[in-house]
Scaffold this active site. Structure first.
Site, PDB file in Angstrom:
ATOM      1  CD  GLU A 152      -2.937   1.064   0.309  1.00  0.00           C
ATOM      2  OE1 GLU A 152      -2.583   1.882  -0.816  1.00  0.00           O
ATOM      3  OE2 GLU A 152      -3.985   0.465   0.320  1.00  0.00           O
ATOM      4  NE  ARG A 166      -5.361  -2.213   8.311  1.00  0.00           N
ATOM      5  CZ  ARG A 166      -5.467  -1.804   7.059  1.00  0.00           C
ATOM      6  NH1 ARG A 166      -5.048  -0.644   6.786  1.00  0.00           N
ATOM      7  NH2 ARG A 166      -6.063  -2.470   6.182  1.00  0.00           N
ATOM      8  CG  ASN A 194      -6.816   2.068   4.154  1.00  0.00           C
ATOM      9  OD1 ASN A 194      -6.247   0.922   4.154  1.00  0.00           O
ATOM     10  ND2 ASN A 194      -8.050   2.220   3.340  1.00  0.00           N
ATOM     11  CG  ASN A 230      -8.778   2.508  -0.119  1.00  0.00           C
ATOM     12  OD1 ASN A 230      -7.611   2.840   0.226  1.00  0.00           O
ATOM     13  ND2 ASN A 230      -9.430   1.348   0.061  1.00  0.00           N
ATOM     14  CG  ASP A 253      -7.543  -0.602  -2.770  1.00  0.00           C
ATOM     15  OD1 ASP A 253      -6.988   0.508  -2.024  1.00  0.00           O
ATOM     16  OD2 ASP A 253      -7.717  -1.668  -2.457  1.00  0.00           O
TER      17      ASP A 253
END
Length: 291
Positions: A17, A100, A102, A147, A197
């Site tokens: 990522e 968390r 991203n 995202n 994404d």
């Protein structure tokens, strides 16, 4: 249609990522969120390296005064890429054990937009923030997997997606880069192959959007119509970024998270870093300003 992507680094990330081009060093830097590692590739020489972290991280953004800001699962840290030295700057949803970090990207004003999500993709647990000159502000909550954070060439619009809902949004921005009004649905991928994404904008203002589950990164024009695509031999691309000389290399992180043993055997390149050569260059992204 653009050519298929090839492996740039066999990094084998569980969840690759946050690719970022560090122009001052000629390096592409990306994270393995679940592997708690920061990877880098020197584009000219092909040299690679890995920095082990003690927490999950999703992005390392170049700072305007050197170093990088690491967006971690519950903290933001300063990193010296040469030595691996890391120092905590502030907490990030540090009181919420469910979430968390991203997706994240620096906007046209040198501020960082970043998102959180539930570690188990809990519905509505995620939020969207802006780190502007060292101050963190929440922009939106109630998201599931935020995202596709990216910005129009002149900074008049921001984009983001909620991967779980399959929708990419467009949000008007003021002259200082703050949102105006409510975000509007821009493209709905419900019922289509893959889920939106990570994303990045090229020099013509088109969006390159990774479609998780579809094994491709599509190019969308300003009206959201698909006009090109890069295919990968990995079904879970997570995020693209431009880099290399002239910003004509499109680097793409991928993941093998959630795959069965059979799928992992079939997709040996899942989790690797891929690259495709494009005729349209990307836009140079500003370095992050903290003050």
């Amino acid at each position: 249609m653009s050519d298929a992507a090839r492996v740039a680094v066999a990094s084998g990330c569980e969840l690759g990522e946050g690719p970022q081009w560090y122009a001052a060093l000629g390096r592409l830097v990306w994270c393995d969120i679940l592997g708690k590692r920061l990877h880098w590739l020197e584009a000219a020489s092909g040299e690679t390296g890995v920095i082990a972290l003690d927490h999950m991280a999703s992005l390392a953004a170049p700072l305007d005064d050197g170093g990088m800001l690491v967006v971690g699962e519950d903290r933001l840290c300063w990193l010296d890429l040469a030595t691996g030295e890391i120092a905590r700057l502030m907490g990030f949803e540090a009181d919420n054990a469910v979430t968390r970090s991203n997706d994240a990207r620096v906007d046209r004003h040198g501020s960082l937009w970043l998102s959180s999500m539930g570690k188990g993709a809990e519905d509505g647990a995620g939020s969207l923030y802006r780190l502007h000159r060292g101050e963190l502000s929440r922009l939106r909550s109630g998201l599931t997997i935020p995202n596709a954070i990216c910005f129009s060439p002149r900074g008049e619009h921001a984009h983001f997606a909620d991967t779980a809902r399959g929708i990419v949004y467009r949000w008007a921005l003021d002259a200082e880069g703050w949102p105006v009004g409510e975000p509007e649905p821009w493209v709905d991928f419900a019922g289509r192959e893959g889920n939106p994404d990570g994303a990045v904008i090229d020099a013509e203002g088109a969006m390159w959007l990774a479609l998780w589950g579809a094994g491709k990164v599509v190019r969308l024009d300003r009206e959201g119509r698909e006009i090109d695509a890069v295919t990968l031999p990995a079904t879970q691309p997570s995020c693209p970024a431009f880099g290399g000389e002239g910003l004509t290399s499109l680097y793409i992180t991928t993941a093998r998270e959630g795959m069965s043993a059979e799928q992992r055997d079939r997709e040996s390149g899942a989790g690797d870093l891929f690259v495709a050569d494009l005729s349209v260059p990307g836009l140079a992204e500003p370095t992050l300003r903290l003050g």
